[in-house]
Write a protein that holds these residues in place. Structure first.
Motif, mmCIF file in Angstrom:
data_model
loop_
_atom_site.group_PDB
_atom_site.id
_atom_site.type_symbol
_atom_site.label_atom_id
_atom_site.label_comp_id
_atom_site.label_asym_id
_atom_site.label_seq_id
_atom_site.Cartn_x
_atom_site.Cartn_y
_atom_site.Cartn_z
ATOM 1 N N ASP A 91 73.786 55.794 31.458
ATOM 2 C CA ASP A 91 73.514 55.919 32.887
ATOM 3 C C ASP A 91 74.696 56.631 33.530
ATOM 4 O O ASP A 91 75.848 56.291 33.247
ATOM 5 C CB ASP A 91 73.329 54.539 33.519
ATOM 6 N N PRO A 92 74.450 57.612 34.393
ATOM 7 C CA PRO A 92 75.573 58.390 34.937
ATOM 8 C C PRO A 92 76.550 57.584 35.780
ATOM 9 O O PRO A 92 77.699 57.992 35.949
ATOM 10 C CB PRO A 92 74.879 59.467 35.784
ATOM 11 N N PHE A 93 76.107 56.431 36.292
ATOM 12 C CA PHE A 93 76.970 55.636 37.162
ATOM 13 C C PHE A 93 77.629 54.460 36.446
ATOM 14 O O PHE A 93 78.267 53.622 37.084
ATOM 15 C CB PHE A 93 76.174 55.118 38.364
ATOM 16 N N ILE A 94 77.470 54.360 35.135
ATOM 17 C CA ILE A 94 78.146 53.315 34.362
ATOM 18 C C ILE A 94 79.158 53.987 33.439
ATOM 19 O O ILE A 94 78.820 54.487 32.368
ATOM 20 C CB ILE A 94 77.154 52.462 33.534
ATOM 21 N N PHE A 95 80.407 54.048 33.876
ATOM 22 C CA PHE A 95 81.510 54.644 33.116
ATOM 23 C C PHE A 95 81.200 56.075 32.675
ATOM 24 O O PHE A 95 81.637 56.504 31.601
ATOM 25 C CB PHE A 95 81.874 53.775 31.905
ATOM 26 N N GLY A 96 80.446 56.801 33.499
ATOM 27 C CA GLY A 96 80.092 58.172 33.159
ATOM 28 C C GLY A 96 80.643 59.205 34.125
ATOM 29 O O GLY A 96 80.309 60.388 34.011
ATOM 30 N N ARG A 97 81.451 58.773 35.085
ATOM 31 C CA ARG A 97 82.027 59.648 36.105
ATOM 32 C C ARG A 97 80.955 60.346 36.933
ATOM 33 O O ARG A 97 81.201 61.373 37.565
ATOM 34 C CB ARG A 97 82.986 60.673 35.476
ATOM 35 N N GLY A 98 79.763 59.760 36.929
ATOM 36 C CA GLY A 98 78.679 60.342 37.706
ATOM 37 C C GLY A 98 78.952 60.331 39.197
ATOM 38 O O GLY A 98 78.579 61.264 39.911
ATOM 39 N N GLY A 99 79.595 59.272 39.672
ATOM 40 C CA GLY A 99 79.916 59.200 41.096
ATOM 41 C C GLY A 99 80.832 60.323 41.529
ATOM 42 O O GLY A 99 80.660 60.912 42.609
ATOM 43 N N GLU A 100 81.809 60.658 40.687
ATOM 44 C CA GLU A 100 82.732 61.748 41.013
ATOM 45 C C GLU A 100 81.989 63.073 41.124
ATOM 46 O O GLU A 100 82.220 63.863 42.050
ATOM 47 C CB GLU A 100 83.817 61.846 39.944
ATOM 48 N N GLU A 101 81.079 63.318 40.171
ATOM 49 C CA GLU A 101 80.325 64.569 40.204
ATOM 50 C C GLU A 101 79.399 64.611 41.418
ATOM 51 O O GLU A 101 79.277 65.644 42.090
ATOM 52 C CB GLU A 101 79.533 64.737 38.910
ATOM 53 N N LEU A 102 78.749 63.491 41.702
ATOM 54 C CA LEU A 102 77.834 63.430 42.840
ATOM 55 C C LEU A 102 78.537 63.808 44.137
ATOM 56 O O LEU A 102 78.073 64.692 44.882
ATOM 57 C CB LEU A 102 77.253 62.017 42.951
ATOM 58 N N PHE A 103 79.663 63.169 44.421
ATOM 59 C CA PHE A 103 80.310 63.384 45.713
ATOM 60 C C PHE A 103 81.038 64.723 45.776
ATOM 61 O O PHE A 103 81.144 65.322 46.851
ATOM 62 C CB PHE A 103 81.227 62.208 46.035
ATOM 63 N N THR A 104 81.509 65.222 44.633
ATOM 64 C CA THR A 104 82.096 66.570 44.616
ATOM 65 C C THR A 104 81.046 67.608 44.985
ATOM 66 O O THR A 104 81.288 68.509 45.803
ATOM 67 C CB THR A 104 82.680 66.884 43.222
ATOM 68 N N LEU A 105 79.867 67.486 44.400
ATOM 69 C CA LEU A 105 78.801 68.444 44.674
ATOM 70 C C LEU A 105 78.279 68.307 46.104
ATOM 71 O O LEU A 105 78.027 69.310 46.782
ATOM 72 C CB LEU A 105 77.663 68.253 43.668
ATOM 73 N N ARG A 106 78.138 67.089 46.573
ATOM 74 C CA ARG A 106 77.633 66.897 47.939
ATOM 75 C C ARG A 106 78.620 67.407 48.979
ATOM 76 O O ARG A 106 78.216 67.938 50.014
ATOM 77 C CB ARG A 106 77.297 65.425 48.171
ATOM 78 N N ARG A 107 79.911 67.263 48.708
ATOM 79 C CA ARG A 107 80.908 67.810 49.638
ATOM 80 C C ARG A 107 80.803 69.327 49.717
ATOM 81 O O ARG A 107 81.161 69.932 50.734
ATOM 82 C CB ARG A 107 82.319 67.391 49.212
ATOM 83 N N ALA A 108 80.321 69.936 48.627
ATOM 84 C CA ALA A 108 80.147 71.389 48.608
ATOM 85 C C ALA A 108 78.795 71.804 49.186
ATOM 86 O O ALA A 108 78.452 72.987 49.167
ATOM 87 C CB ALA A 108 80.283 71.905 47.178
#
Length: 240
Positions: A91-108
């Motif tokens: 799952d991208p949100f379980i120790f997958g750094r998915g949250g970091e990717e999500l918010f980086t992309l949304r900020r862009a």
């Protein structure tokens, strides 16, 4: 030109048949697929024949694609009007750094949709009949990473005080340290423990042990990452 969209997709624990229906459908729709190292390549059978597939390996302790480069690849493709599937193991949100990717992309300014996947901490124990919770035996189940950055050391004493099932991701390389901390925090040395390598795949390996000998038993058996560690009374219910 209209920008594309990013689908942040959990590809499940390993077995391609455990991919969700929605994930399979979206993999078959997108123009570009960015695939993590731990994703089973069999899931790519759902991709379009003309889809661009880019392997962006990320695995602890090995040479990996920098996170910043992966983010930039996503941006470049969506800005070119392409829809992108970002495939991550489990799952991208379980120790997958998915949250970091999500918010980086949304900020862009990128539109991102998250599609959950079956995390290995649930699916892998289940493959060996280990229920993480069980009436009168384990009322809690805690997921924890064995690999931290900087000073983000896990409070192992609090893990012991919860007295339920402990599921450790990415813990093989630091297991001796982890078990020493657990024992020093009062965990029963004879508490059942298991290590499962490549869970849900044909080559999966299972090791049953006790906390006091777990690190040594794993070394003797030459188990390696990727592996899940399960500690708790429920491990005694396992079949191998």
């Amino acid at each position: 030109m209209k920008c594309g969209k990013v689908y942040l997709i959990g590809a499940g624990p390993g077995d391609a048949d455990l991919l969700t229906v929605k994930a399979a459908r979206l993999i078959g729709q997108v123009d570009t697929i960015l695939v993590d190292d731990l994703v089973n390549r069999d899931v790519l059978r759902y991709a379009r024949t003309d889809a661009e597939i880019i392997h962006v390996g990320k695995r602890g302790g090995r040479m990996s694609t920098p996170q910043e480069y992966i983010n930039q690849l996503c941006l470049e493709h969506v800005e070119a009007g392409k829809d992108v599937a970002r495939l991550k193991g489990g799952d991208p949100f379980i120790f997958g750094r998915g949250g970091e990717e999500l918010f980086t992309l949304r900020r862009a300014g990128v539109v991102v949709e998250v599609i959950s996947g079956l995390t290995s901490g649930i699916a892998v124990p289940a493959a060996f009949d280990i229920p993480l919770t069980y009436r009168h035996i384990a009322q809690t189940a805690t997921f924890v990473t064995g690999t931290t950055s900087g000073n983000d050391e896990v409070c192992w004493r609090s893990m012991v005080e919860l007295s339920g099932t402990l599921v450790i991701y990415m813990g093989i390389s630091r297991l001796e340290h982890i078990t020493q901390r657990l024992l020093a925090s009062g965990l029963d040395p004879d508490m059942p423990a298991a290590a499962i390598q490549n869970g849900t795949l044909a080559e999966q390996r299972f090791l049953l042990s006790r906390v006091c000998t777990l690190a040594a038993d794993i070394r003797a058996a030459k188990l390696q990452s990727p592996a899940i560690i399960i500690i708790g009374s429920v491990v005694s219910l396992a079949h191998s």
